[in-house]
Write a protein that holds these residues in place. Structure first.
Motif, PDB file in Angstrom:
ATOM      1  N   ASP A   1       0.854  -1.189   0.000  1.00 48.99           N
ATOM      2  CA  ASP A   1       0.000   0.000   0.000  1.00 48.99           C
ATOM      3  C   ASP A   1       0.890   1.238   0.000  1.00 48.99           C
ATOM      4  O   ASP A   1       1.869   1.320   0.748  1.00 48.99           O
ATOM      5  N   ASP A   2       0.548   2.187  -0.852  1.00 48.18           N
ATOM      6  CA  ASP A   2       1.200   3.495  -0.820  1.00 48.18           C
ATOM      7  C   ASP A   2       0.351   4.387   0.069  1.00 48.18           C
ATOM      8  O   ASP A   2      -0.822   4.626  -0.233  1.00 48.18           O
ATOM      9  N   LEU A   3       0.937   4.841   1.165  1.00 50.18           N
ATOM     10  CA  LEU A   3       0.219   5.670   2.130  1.00 50.18           C
ATOM     11  C   LEU A   3       0.667   7.122   2.015  1.00 50.18           C
ATOM     12  O   LEU A   3       1.845   7.405   1.786  1.00 50.18           O
ATOM     13  N   VAL A   4      -0.272   8.023   2.213  1.00 55.57           N
ATOM     14  CA  VAL A   4      -0.012   9.457   2.191  1.00 55.57           C
ATOM     15  C   VAL A   4      -0.477  10.029   3.520  1.00 55.57           C
ATOM     16  O   VAL A   4      -1.599   9.758   3.955  1.00 55.57           O
ATOM     17  N   ALA A   5       0.384  10.799   4.162  1.00 57.37           N
ATOM     18  CA  ALA A   5       0.037  11.486   5.406  1.00 57.37           C
ATOM     19  C   ALA A   5       0.021  12.985   5.136  1.00 57.37           C
ATOM     20  O   ALA A   5       1.031  13.548   4.711  1.00 57.37           O
ATOM     21  N   GLU A   6      -1.124  13.606   5.378  1.00 56.34           N
ATOM     22  CA  GLU A   6      -1.264  15.046   5.182  1.00 56.34           C
ATOM     23  C   GLU A   6      -1.481  15.715   6.523  1.00 56.34           C
ATOM     24  O   GLU A   6      -2.481  15.462   7.194  1.00 56.34           O
ATOM     25  N   ALA A   7      -0.534  16.549   6.917  1.00 58.29           N
ATOM     26  CA  ALA A   7      -0.600  17.279   8.183  1.00 58.29           C
ATOM     27  C   ALA A   7      -1.096  18.698   7.928  1.00 58.29           C
ATOM     28  O   ALA A   7      -0.636  19.363   6.996  1.00 58.29           O
ATOM     29  N   VAL A   8      -2.018  19.138   8.783  1.00 61.02           N
ATOM     30  CA  VAL A   8      -2.608  20.469   8.663  1.00 61.02           C
ATOM     31  C   VAL A   8      -2.667  21.118  10.038  1.00 61.02           C
ATOM     32  O   VAL A   8      -3.144  20.516  10.998  1.00 61.02           O
ATOM     33  N   GLU A   9      -2.180  22.330  10.111  1.00 64.56           N
ATOM     34  CA  GLU A   9      -2.241  23.091  11.368  1.00 64.56           C
ATOM     35  C   GLU A   9      -3.679  23.483  11.667  1.00 64.56           C
ATOM     36  O   GLU A   9      -4.402  23.943  10.789  1.00 64.56           O
ATOM     37  N   ARG A  10      -4.074  23.307  12.921  1.00 71.30           N
ATOM     38  CA  ARG A  10      -5.416  23.717  13.356  1.00 71.30           C
ATOM     39  C   ARG A  10      -5.376  24.985  14.190  1.00 71.30           C
ATOM     40  O   ARG A  10      -6.290  25.815  14.104  1.00 71.30           O
ATOM     41  N   ALA A  11      -4.332  25.135  15.031  1.00 75.99           N
ATOM     42  CA  ALA A  11      -4.238  26.327  15.884  1.00 75.99           C
ATOM     43  C   ALA A  11      -2.810  26.489  16.367  1.00 75.99           C
ATOM     44  O   ALA A  11      -2.084  25.506  16.531  1.00 75.99           O
ATOM     45  N   ARG A  12      -2.410  27.746  16.587  1.00 79.42           N
ATOM     46  CA  ARG A  12      -1.128  28.071  17.219  1.00 79.42           C
ATOM     47  C   ARG A  12      -1.362  29.201  18.193  1.00 79.42           C
ATOM     48  O   ARG A  12      -2.093  30.135  17.909  1.00 79.42           O
ATOM     49  N   SER A  13      -0.709  29.123  19.356  1.00 79.43           N
ATOM     50  CA  SER A  13      -0.810  30.177  20.351  1.00 79.43           C
ATOM     51  C   SER A  13       0.423  30.125  21.231  1.00 79.43           C
ATOM     52  O   SER A  13       0.757  29.063  21.761  1.00 79.43           O
ATOM     53  N   GLY A  14       1.107  31.246  21.381  1.00 78.06           N
ATOM     54  CA  GLY A  14       2.330  31.264  22.178  1.00 78.06           C
ATOM     55  C   GLY A  14       3.337  30.274  21.622  1.00 78.06           C
ATOM     56  O   GLY A  14       3.693  30.331  20.463  1.00 78.06           O
ATOM     57  N   ARG A  15       3.768  29.338  22.442  1.00 78.72           N
ATOM     58  CA  ARG A  15       4.731  28.321  22.010  1.00 78.72           C
ATOM     59  C   ARG A  15       4.068  26.997  21.612  1.00 78.72           C
ATOM     60  O   ARG A  15       4.743  26.014  21.364  1.00 78.72           O
ATOM     61  N   HIS A  16       2.736  26.970  21.542  1.00 77.75           N
ATOM     62  CA  HIS A  16       2.009  25.712  21.342  1.00 77.75           C
ATOM     63  C   HIS A  16       1.234  25.693  20.032  1.00 77.75           C
ATOM     64  O   HIS A  16       0.771  26.727  19.564  1.00 77.75           O
ATOM     65  N   GLY A  17       1.079  24.488  19.484  1.00 81.29           N
ATOM     66  CA  GLY A  17       0.303  24.310  18.263  1.00 81.29           C
ATOM     67  C   GLY A  17      -0.458  22.997  18.297  1.00 81.29           C
ATOM     68  O   GLY A  17      -0.104  22.078  19.040  1.00 81.29           O
ATOM     69  N   ILE A  18      -1.509  22.932  17.497  1.00 77.62           N
ATOM     70  CA  ILE A  18      -2.296  21.707  17.340  1.00 77.62           C
ATOM     71  C   ILE A  18      -2.359  21.401  15.851  1.00 77.62           C
ATOM     72  O   ILE A  18      -2.683  22.280  15.036  1.00 77.62           O
ATOM     73  N   TYR A  19      -2.061  20.138  15.507  1.00 87.74           N
ATOM     74  CA  TYR A  19      -2.015  19.696  14.114  1.00 87.74           C
ATOM     75  C   TYR A  19      -2.781  18.393  13.959  1.00 87.74           C
ATOM     76  O   TYR A  19      -2.691  17.512  14.809  1.00 87.74           O
ATOM     77  N   ASP A  20      -3.536  18.281  12.874  1.00 83.87           N
ATOM     78  CA  ASP A  20      -4.223  17.042  12.536  1.00 83.87           C
ATOM     79  C   ASP A  20      -3.545  16.433  11.321  1.00 83.87           C
ATOM     80  O   ASP A  20      -3.163  17.147  10.379  1.00 83.87           O
ATOM     81  N   VAL A  21      -3.417  15.113  11.337  1.00 82.37           N
ATOM     82  CA  VAL A  21      -2.804  14.386  10.226  1.00 82.37           C
ATOM     83  C   VAL A  21      -3.749  13.261   9.822  1.00 82.37           C
ATOM     84  O   VAL A  21      -4.193  12.474  10.665  1.00 82.37           O
ATOM     85  N   THR A  22      -4.045  13.192   8.540  1.00 81.66           N
ATOM     86  CA  THR A  22      -4.837  12.103   7.988  1.00 81.66           C
ATOM     87  C   THR A  22      -3.912  11.218   7.174  1.00 81.66           C
ATOM     88  O   THR A  22      -3.173  11.708   6.321  1.00 81.66           O
TER      89      THR A  22
END
Length: 145
Positions: free
Chosen positions: A98-119
């Motif tokens: 299987d050829d897999l693809v991972a796409e990461a997308v930033e959801r939020a950033r604040s100060g020194r912190h961030g949240i990212y979702d990856v499918t």
């Protein structure tokens, strides 16, 4: 590497150097296809050596692929940024070749912190896993300052 960066992006050499030092991704054949601000796209082919006892891709390799995409997305701005926490939900099995693809997308950033979702998807588009990572910046100027 086949990497694409934002037009005129100053981070090209920094991201290329980060990938050049990424022994794990290179050894497993994980390719960095695209990087832009808060986003990354990586690919991996499942090999026989990545299978678990059920004959499907071991979850650790799926997590690794997602985590790698997360890493490049959160480091796309420049300051050294690492994972603070992460979780993955496995939705479907992946098989050898299987050829897999991972796409990461930033959801939020604040100060020194961030949240990212990856499918993580199979080439045909079926979702194999969803990953959420929380990042923390170790050096540099905090976001929004």
């Amino acid at each position: 590497m086949g990497t694409e960066f934002e037009p005129g992006g100053a981070g090209h050499s920094r991201i290329a150097a980060l990938y050049a030092r990424d022994e794990t991704c290179r050894a497993l054949g994980i390719a960095l296809d695209e990087v832009s601000s808060g986003r990354a796209l990586m690919r991996m082919r499942v090999t026989a050596g990545m299978l678990n006892g059920h004959g499907t891709a071991h979850g650790g390799y799926l997590f690794l692929l997602a985590d790698a995409a997360f890493s490049y997305a959160c480091n796309s701005y420049g300051p050294v940024t690492v994972a603070q926490a992460a979780q993955v939900t496995f939705l479907a099995p992946a098989a050898v070749d299987d050829d897999l693809v991972a796409e990461a997308v930033e959801r939020a950033r604040s100060g020194r912190h961030g949240i990212y979702d990856v499918t993580v998807r199979q080439a045909a588009g079926k979702v194999v896993a969803e990953f959420r990572g929380q990042s923390v910046m170790l050096s540099g100027k905090p976001f929004g300052d």
